[in-house]
Structures are given as structure tokens and as C-alpha cells.
Motif scaffolding. Structure first.
Motif, PDB file in Angstrom:
ATOM      1  N   UNK A  64       0.915  -1.170  -0.026  1.00 16.51           N
ATOM      2  CA  UNK A  64       0.010  -0.039  -0.002  1.00 16.51           C
ATOM      3  C   UNK A  64       0.886   1.426   0.117  1.00 16.51           C
ATOM      4  N   UNK A  65       0.405   2.214  -0.691  1.00 15.05           N
ATOM      5  CA  UNK A  65       1.088   3.484  -0.844  1.00 15.05           C
ATOM      6  C   UNK A  65       0.837   4.471   0.291  1.00 15.05           C
ATOM      7  N   UNK A  66       1.624   5.023   1.236  1.00 15.38           N
ATOM      8  CA  UNK A  66       1.035   5.596   2.410  1.00 15.38           C
ATOM      9  C   UNK A  66       0.474   6.737   1.897  1.00 15.38           C
ATOM     10  N   UNK A  67      -0.243   7.509   2.852  1.00 18.77           N
ATOM     11  CA  UNK A  67      -0.793   8.911   2.646  1.00 18.77           C
ATOM     12  C   UNK A  67       0.575   9.742   3.561  1.00 18.77           C
ATOM     13  N   UNK A  68       1.380  10.023   2.752  1.00 19.90           N
ATOM     14  CA  UNK A  68       2.425  10.967   3.439  1.00 19.90           C
ATOM     15  C   UNK A  68       2.207  12.454   3.818  1.00 19.90           C
ATOM     16  N   UNK A  69       2.661  12.760   4.831  1.00 20.12           N
ATOM     17  CA  UNK A  69       2.503  14.173   5.218  1.00 20.12           C
ATOM     18  C   UNK A  69       2.534  15.112   4.061  1.00 20.12           C
ATOM     19  N   UNK A  70       1.451  15.741   3.802  1.00 15.84           N
ATOM     20  CA  UNK A  70       1.593  16.785   2.508  1.00 15.84           C
ATOM     21  C   UNK A  70       0.409  17.799   2.718  1.00 15.84           C
ATOM     22  N   UNK A  71       0.771  18.797   3.520  1.00 11.44           N
ATOM     23  CA  UNK A  71      -0.378  19.865   3.828  1.00 11.44           C
ATOM     24  C   UNK A  71      -0.819  20.435   2.606  1.00 11.44           C
ATOM     25  N   UNK A  72      -0.121  20.643   1.197  1.00 11.40           N
ATOM     26  CA  UNK A  72      -0.603  21.168   0.088  1.00 11.40           C
ATOM     27  C   UNK A  72      -1.277  20.291  -0.579  1.00 11.40           C
ATOM     28  N   UNK A  73      -1.249  18.932  -0.657  1.00  9.64           N
ATOM     29  CA  UNK A  73      -2.100  17.929  -1.086  1.00  9.64           C
ATOM     30  C   UNK A  73      -3.502  17.829  -0.277  1.00  9.64           C
ATOM     31  N   UNK A  74      -3.192  18.137   0.821  1.00  9.50           N
ATOM     32  CA  UNK A  74      -4.659  18.058   1.662  1.00  9.50           C
ATOM     33  C   UNK A  74      -5.374  19.199   1.354  1.00  9.50           C
ATOM     34  N   UNK A  75      -4.877  20.455   1.122  1.00 11.21           N
ATOM     35  CA  UNK A  75      -5.558  21.558   0.817  1.00 11.21           C
ATOM     36  C   UNK A  75      -6.116  21.567  -0.759  1.00 11.21           C
ATOM     37  N   UNK A  76      -5.449  20.998  -1.479  1.00 10.22           N
ATOM     38  CA  UNK A  76      -5.791  20.703  -2.774  1.00 10.22           C
ATOM     39  C   UNK A  76      -7.140  19.671  -2.818  1.00 10.22           C
ATOM     40  N   UNK A  77      -7.045  18.685  -2.156  1.00 15.75           N
ATOM     41  CA  UNK A  77      -8.145  17.848  -1.944  1.00 15.75           C
ATOM     42  C   UNK A  77      -9.530  18.683  -1.444  1.00 15.75           C
ATOM     43  N   UNK A  78      -9.262  19.646  -0.419  1.00 17.69           N
ATOM     44  CA  UNK A  78     -10.349  20.153   0.024  1.00 17.69           C
ATOM     45  C   UNK A  78     -10.805  21.023  -0.781  1.00 17.69           C
ATOM     46  N   UNK A  79      -9.936  21.920  -1.532  1.00 17.07           N
ATOM     47  CA  UNK A  79     -10.497  22.864  -2.312  1.00 17.07           C
ATOM     48  C   UNK A  79     -11.305  22.317  -3.667  1.00 17.07           C
ATOM     49  N   UNK A  80     -10.840  21.226  -4.154  1.00 14.73           N
ATOM     50  CA  UNK A  80     -11.409  20.586  -5.412  1.00 14.73           C
ATOM     51  C   UNK A  80     -12.900  19.835  -4.686  1.00 14.73           C
ATOM     52  N   UNK A  81     -12.977  19.622  -3.591  1.00  8.94           N
ATOM     53  CA  UNK A  81     -14.278  18.944  -3.143  1.00  8.94           C
ATOM     54  C   UNK A  81     -15.142  20.101  -2.760  1.00  8.94           C
ATOM     55  N   UNK A  82     -14.916  21.281  -2.913  1.00  7.39           N
ATOM     56  CA  UNK A  82     -15.840  22.613  -2.811  1.00  7.39           C
ATOM     57  C   UNK A  82     -15.836  23.006  -0.996  1.00  7.39           C
ATOM     58  N   UNK A  83     -14.758  22.564  -0.497  1.00  7.38           N
ATOM     59  CA  UNK A  83     -14.689  23.202   1.047  1.00  7.38           C
ATOM     60  C   UNK A  83     -13.894  24.433   0.837  1.00  7.38           C
ATOM     61  N   UNK A  84     -14.426  25.585   0.973  1.00  7.48           N
ATOM     62  CA  UNK A  84     -13.725  26.874   0.784  1.00  7.48           C
ATOM     63  C   UNK A  84     -13.560  27.245   2.104  1.00  7.48           C
ATOM     64  N   UNK A  85     -12.321  28.340   2.364  1.00 10.80           N
ATOM     65  CA  UNK A  85     -11.986  28.788   3.304  1.00 10.80           C
ATOM     66  C   UNK A  85     -12.766  30.106   3.498  1.00 10.80           C
ATOM     67  N   UNK A  86     -13.234  30.564   4.778  1.00 10.27           N
ATOM     68  CA  UNK A  86     -13.853  31.710   5.292  1.00 10.27           C
ATOM     69  C   UNK A  86     -12.936  32.583   5.638  1.00 10.27           C
TER      70      UNK A  86
END
Length: 534
Positions: free
Chosen positions: A336-358
Motif C-alpha cells: 500500500x502507498x502511504x498517505x505521506x504528510x503533505x499539507x499542500x495535497x490536503x489543501x488541494x483535496x479540500x479545494x477541489x471538493x468545494x470546501x472553501x476557506x472563510x
């Protein structure tokens, strides 16, 4: 409810005698130096066929299994000296060890084995988390020291599950409840093991005596005194002052900083860490907003800096975990490929899913805030510290986390009924991992069922588990495990934190301290006063 009061109530509800002191076995305490140990709670009434408040290490000290897990992880003989398995995997024939008696003098024989299995299966619904209890069709006496176990279908982990600390261990038939039952309590905790419980003082201590008729040889210590010390810092002080000789158990039994300090004080103290035994995880609820969104679950897995967490909170004593099971667990090395610590990747996932920052930096979607609840045992300082790190890391990507610390029984209730966003859990270590652990995923008895409940392929996951447990071909079993573990990993319903270890710290008055093959069994019988012969 105060801790001591809750313990007393739990013990009374479980069938303990309603007095401060109980003595299940008559007679004076044996002479000789005791081995003093500490534990957060009393050991409970020690019914081998029931669960909390019975403590597993104590149940395993009094009661024994047909087979055992060796240090190398293989299954070996114990109360059964040999066995055969039919070609279809449904029939197990056991030859029992001759000359074994329970500590009350009752013979351990095929009739006693059948009586115990009958008592367990009469309470089958209580044990439905363990698939073997559902698979047993019948138990037959085929000779004075011969027992046949017949299953409804082949069940690969049968031998390993028979080695568990509970429920498949043996109490004297003379000590069972009315009609040979154990579901509503036993008369006394009488087993075949190296120790027998001789006294309990609620909130203070439990005392065990060496079993003088033990078939495996009488323990070197005449007594084992388990002192009730709920707070890990107080436990460390008790070790330093000589109130206890030994602290042993999973990380958290002693604070990691105290462990490291005492390890550096050799020879005044000896300290050791076991090999990894289980995986510490946070379960993510796939059936509850917002963790029902796969993008949120994957973002959480990328957002937590586990290397820093392990270094700072766990003092580097537990290795980082990237998957539900360590690759050393049978069938778990599936690439299995680990979910490496990557804050930028986490941000992209949320942006693409429509979770916008206030404006406040926190995220929302369609008016719903990206906030969740992380539940932990309030008295567990280690869980609290890990939760605070996770809370801070998720805040950095715009996820608001509310920490909820409650008593252990309340957290267990949340695990079972799904009232959580994130919640602490652990795999169970050997011999439970992987088979028994995945088996329990199909019933709402632990957080795993609730974490997976919202997945659209949950029925397929459960079917894969059932097929893996019944598979008789090793290659097919491996393929099914790979499918299952890949599905769960890609669904991101777990945030693996670290691989849990056992710790042992003891004073120089004790020799022979070693780690057992499992997390829940402590080899007290192998320990001896320093200077005593091996």
C-alpha cells in the motif's frame, strides 16, 4: 462518578462480593517475598468467559487455553498436547495434557473442556464479535482426554482464536454458576494457571498466590500483589520509591518521559520496549458529516505530521504507522502507498471538493462548516496530547476540531453507536491481528464497523472478510486480504498514528522480566527474585 466509586459499582454489577475485601480461595496468604505490580483498576471478578471489568492480563494468569501463541507467532501446544484438522477444515481433534488439575483439585479432562465450551456457547450472542463462536457447531467428548470441535464451515483462525485470553479458557466446573453456566457469574475464579486470586480490596489491590499444584512448575514468587494506581505519574513515583517492583504494559502505563529517565538510571532500574505489537489509529466516521466525504478523510490523512507527533508526544518510543496493520502482520504486506504528510495535497483535496476557506480561515461548503469532533479517554494523558496535535494540524488546513474527553466507558459506547467524527482505537495485536480484528468489523461492537458503515461498498467489504476467514487455500486467502486492506486504505477510514509497543520497567529486585508473545499476557510466572536460581 468518582473513579473509585465507578470501579466499585462496576465490580458489584459484574458479580463481585459486595464487601471491601473478598477472598475467593480459603487459607492464609503464602509466605515469601511478593512481586508487586501496578494497574489502573482492580482486576475484576475474573470470569474467564466475560469481559469488562475483568482485566485480560489477570484472566490469562489464572486461566489457560488449549493452545498458545509462541514468541515467533506460531501456534503451540498448551493444555492440548496435539491436534489434527480434517481435510475440509471443519473438524479439530484435540488430545489433552494428562495430569492437569484445577487449583481446587478438580481434574482437567474432556468433560471439563466440554462444560466450558457449552457455557460459552450458551451465551453465544455476547461473543458474536468473535467469528469462531458463530462457527462452532458442537463439541464432543471422544475420550477421557480427547475432545472434538466441529465447525459449521472452515475457519482459518480457529487455533489462534482458541489461544485468546478470553473467552475460550477453562474454569473449574465446580466453580461455575447454577446449571454449569457462567454468563451471570461464577462461584470463584478457579483455573489451571500458575496463579490463583486470593484477595481483592476495591480501589486498593488484588493479591494472587502461586498455584502449588501448577502442572508447569510453581512460580518463583509466592505472591503477586497488583496495586491499583490509576494515574501513570503516580505509578512511576511508586516504582521509584519501591512501593511497586514492576510497571508493565502498553505505552501509557508509565509516562514516556519517566520511562526514558528511569532507563537512564541503570542499574537502579531496568527498562525495555517490546517489538511493535499493534497499531494506534484514529477511526474516521464515514457515515457522519463531514467525514462522510472521502476528500475530507484523505485530506486528514495527509495533514497530520506524524513524524513530529511521534518524536514529541511519544518520545520516539513508538514507530510511525502508515497502514492499518504493520507489514509484518500476516497477509498485511500488500504494497500500500502511504498517505505521506503533505499539507499542500490536503489543501488541494479540500479545494477541489468545494470546501472553501472563510475569513476566519476555517472551511465550509454550502453553508456547512468543516468541523468535527475528536473523542478520547479523558484520563489518558497520551491520547489527550495526540488529540491536541491532530487538532492543531487540521486547523492549519481549515478543519475545526472539537476535543471531547470522557471516561473510558463513555468512549466505548461512542465507538459502538457511532457518535464520533474521529475516535481513538487500536488494532488488537497478536494473536488477534489480522483475522479476529477484521472479523469484528462486521458487527457494531467496535469503532471499525461504524467507521466503515457509510461506505457504499460496506456489504462487499463484509463479504470479503467472510470469504477470507473461510478460505482454505493460502493463495486465495492472501488475495482476499489484499483486496480488503487496499479497499479500506483507499477509503481512508483510518488515520494510523503509530505502532503500539509494550514497556517494562522494574527494580533490580526482580529478574527474568521478558515480554510475552501478546500485548495482553504478562509472563509473571517466568519472573523470579534477583539472585534466585533459574
Amino acid at each position: 462518578m468518582p473513579k473509585l466509586a465507578s470501579l466499585a459499582v462496576a465490580a458489584l454489577l459484574a458479580g463481585a462480593v459486595p464487601h471491601l475485601t473478598v477472598t475467593p480461595v480459603a487459607g492464609a496468604e503464602p509466605a515469601g517475598p511478593p512481586l508487586t505490580f501496578s494497574w489502573p483498576t482492580n482486576v475484576g471478578p475474573l470470569n474467564p468467559h466475560l469481559y469488562a471489568p475483568n482485566q485480560m492480563f489477570a484472566q490469562a494468569s489464572v486461566y489457560e487455553p488449549l493452545v498458545t501463541i509462541r514468541a515467533d507467532g506460531t501456534v503451540g501446544p498448551w493444555l492440548a498436547t496435539a491436534w489434527t484438522i480434517s481435510q475440509d477444515g471443519r473438524t479439530y481433534d484435540f488430545t489433552l495434557r494428562p495430569g492437569v488439575t484445577f487449583s481446587d483439585g478438580t481434574p482437567f479432562d474432556a468433560a471439563a473442556v466440554k462444560a466450558n465450551f457449552d457455557a460459552i456457547l450458551a451465551n453465544r450472542s455476547r461473543h458474536d464479535w468473535l467469528d469462531l463462536t458463530r462457527q462452532i457447531d458442537r463439541v464432543e467428548v471422544t475420550g477421557p482426554l480427547a475432545v472434538r470441535l466441529v465447525l459449521k464451515a472452515a475457519h482459518d483462525p480457529t487455533l489462534r482464536e482458541l489461544a485468546l485470553p478470553r473467552p475460550f479458557r477453562f474454569v473449574s466446573p465446580a466453580a461455575m454458576g447454577p446449571g454449569g453456566t457462567t454468563a451471570n457469574g461464577i462461584k470463584a475464579p478457579i483455573g489451571t494457571g500458575p496463579w490463583r486470586l486470593i484477595g481483592t480490596r476495591l480501589g486498593i489491590s488484588d493479591t494472587f498466590a502461586a498455584n502449588p499444584t501448577y502442572w508447569g512448575g510453581k512460580p518463583a514468587f509466592a505472591r503477586l500483589v497488583v496495586k491499583v494506581i490509576p494515574d501513570p505519574n503516580t505509578r512511576a513515583i511508586a516504582l521509584q520509591t519501591g512501593e511497586v517492583d514492576l510497571v508493565y504494559g502498553a505505552a501509557g502505563q508509565i509516562p514516556s518521559e519517566a520511562f526514558l529517565r528511569l532507563r537512564n538510571q541503570a542499574p537502579a532500574f531496568s527498562a525495555a520496549v517490546s517489538a511493535p505489537l499493534a497499531t494506534r489509529v484514529l477511526a474516521l466516521n464515514s457515515a457522519r458529516v463531514p467525514t462522510d466525504d472521502p476528500a475530507v478523510r484523505r485530506a486528514i490523512n495527509h495533514a497530520v505530521d506524524k513524524d513530529t507527533l511521534v518524536r514529541t508526544v511519544l518520545d520516539g518510543l513508538e514507530p510511525r504507522a502508515d497502514t492499518l496493520f504493520a507489514p509484518t502482520v500476516p497477509y498485511a504486506d500488500v504494497g500500500l502507498t502511504p498517505y505521506r504528510f503533505d499539507r499542500a495535497a490536503a489543501e488541494r483535496l479540500l479545494d477541489e471538493a468545494g470546501w472553501a476557506r472563510g475569513r476566519d480561515g476555517m472551511r465550509a461548503k454550502a453553508g456547512h462548516p468543516l468541523s468535527l469532533e475528536l473523542d478520547f479517554v479523558g484520563t489518558n494523558a497520551q491520547q489527550k496530547a495526540i488529540a491536541e496535535v491532530v487538532q492543531a494540524d487540521l486547523a492549519r488546513i481549515g478543519i475545526a476540531v472539537r476535543l471531547v474527553g470522557e471516561e473510558e466507558s463513555a468512549i466505548l459506547a461512542r465507538q459502538k453507536d457511532g457518535r464520533f467524527g474521529l475516535i481513538f482505537g487500536e488494532t488488537w495485536g497478536p494473536p488477534y491481528d489480522p483475522a479476529s480484528f477484521i472479523s469484528a468489523m462486521r458487527a457494531p461492537s467496535h469503532a471499525d464497523y461504524q467507521a466503515q458503515k457509510g461506505l457504499p461498498d460496506k456489504p462487499a467489504i463484509d463479504a470479503t472478510i467472510t470469504a477470507a476467514l473461510a478460505a482454505t487455500d493460502p493463495a486465495e486467502r492472501r488475495r482476499l486480504y489484499a483486496t480488503l486492506l487496499t479497499t479500506l486504505h483507499e477509503a481512508a477510514v483510518y488515520l494510523p498514528i503509530s505502532h503500539a509497543v509494550a514497556m517494562a520497567v522494574h527494580r533490580p529486585t526482580v529478574a527474568g522480566v521478558r515480554f510475552g508473545a501478546t500485548l495482553n499476557e504478562i509472563p509473571f510466572a517466568a519472573m523470579r527474585p534477583a539472585g534466585a536460581g533459574r
